[in-house]
Scaffold this active site. Sequence first.
Site: not given
Length: 471
Positions: A54, A130, A132, A209, A217, A266, A340, A360, A362
């Site tokens: 539905d 990645e 987390e 982490e 992670e 990331h 970073r 990457e 982020r």
Amino acid sequence: MPSTAEDVLKFLKENNIKWVDLQFTDVPGRLHHITIPASDFDLESLKTGFGKLDGSSIRGFTSIYESDMVLLPVPETMTLVPWSPGVARVLCKVFWGGGKGRFERDPRFIAEEAEKYQAEQGYTSYYGPELEFFMFDKVKLDVSTPQSGTGYKIHAREAPWSDSGTFVIRFKEGYYPAPPVDQLMDVRVEIVDTLVKYFGYTIEATHHEVATAGQGEIDFRFSTLVDTADKVQTLKYVAKNVAAKHGLVVTFMPKPIYGDNGTGMHTHLSLWTKDGKKNLMYDPNEEYAEISQFGRYVIGGLLTHARALSAIVSPTVNSYRRLIPGFEAPVYIAWSKGNRSAVVRVPAYYKGMEKAKRIEYRPPDPSTNPYLAFAALLMAALDGVNKKIDPGDPVDENIYHLTPEKRRQLGIKELPRSLNEALDELESDKEFLKPVFNSSLLDTYIDLKRDEARSLQGYPHPMELYYYLDS
């Protein structure tokens, strides 16, 4: 795992399966399921699907007057459910009922269309997110009396406020502590063991982490767009269920704790030739980061559309509590080699390795719908390639420490500071998505998210009383 309808029937018989969970994803990104008898499966039903849905009760799907929908299993996603003996699960495509074709707001459909679009242009792409998450012992939540305020309390054995009488992890000191300080390693290992044994994952790493209170992670081997999105949904499903066996609560909420790092996703991305033989991002003769001109155009597209992408890859009100300076979350729209603090990073772990060359991105967090997120990243990247968008010079300084004047000189803009601001950006910059994202999906998504932001905006926050009660 099965790959054809015949394989599915053989799998069900050999494993003595009595029940099958049909699973699918709604527009915001939540996984849903219905459990049906395995005896309902035959070659015909695996071609036509199961009319069991539905759609009017699923966010972003249909209205009550057109609610009959069909779930078509994807054979290669059928697996055992190890915590439920005699049960298998399979991910499904969503179709309109009455033979009217594929449902255009099925998020997996958008991801499939993105793969077709890149193939038409001669490319294939790979994604390595990645993921987390936090693993709490218990969360007490009070939203039943909004006139008296709302509140919550997190119980986490590792947290500084814990009364567990064991080791604690201080704020922002949770990166790679060895057991017994890392008290949740065994549960994380059980999660990855389950993913490997039953769901066909190749795991690259799992670890604690930076944040306290059980932040972890899990990283799995990169794959193609749709397969990676399937794997994100499956990982979340497995992590929550394995943790629940231990009386724990896993959440992929971006920012559940004040004063510590939030939860990101990331995402590593590379574009290759359609046959997968050449990494188009790699140039061994480029001195800065071995990144090709093609790769720079990819970065240029991501930076150009970063503010609009935020509405999809950072899709909740809570996402913007994570995206603030000082907590390893990107805020400034720039690129760099190992930095970073930039939105786009070119990892510099290895030199001279074509296979490893990627970028990457982020900003994403795991509250996103991965089918929409990876498709949107691809479309931004291809827009950069097709329009030859130059990303400008890389920024190798800590952008958080630059003065506003210096950032202006360098042309560094900021990501949106709220979901509403991100949605404004998406509404004004969505043409790059339209070869794949149909208007029905985009309009529905924006409306859902506007409603979400409006609803949460109406609730007074407990800290507002702390700051303003004496006004």
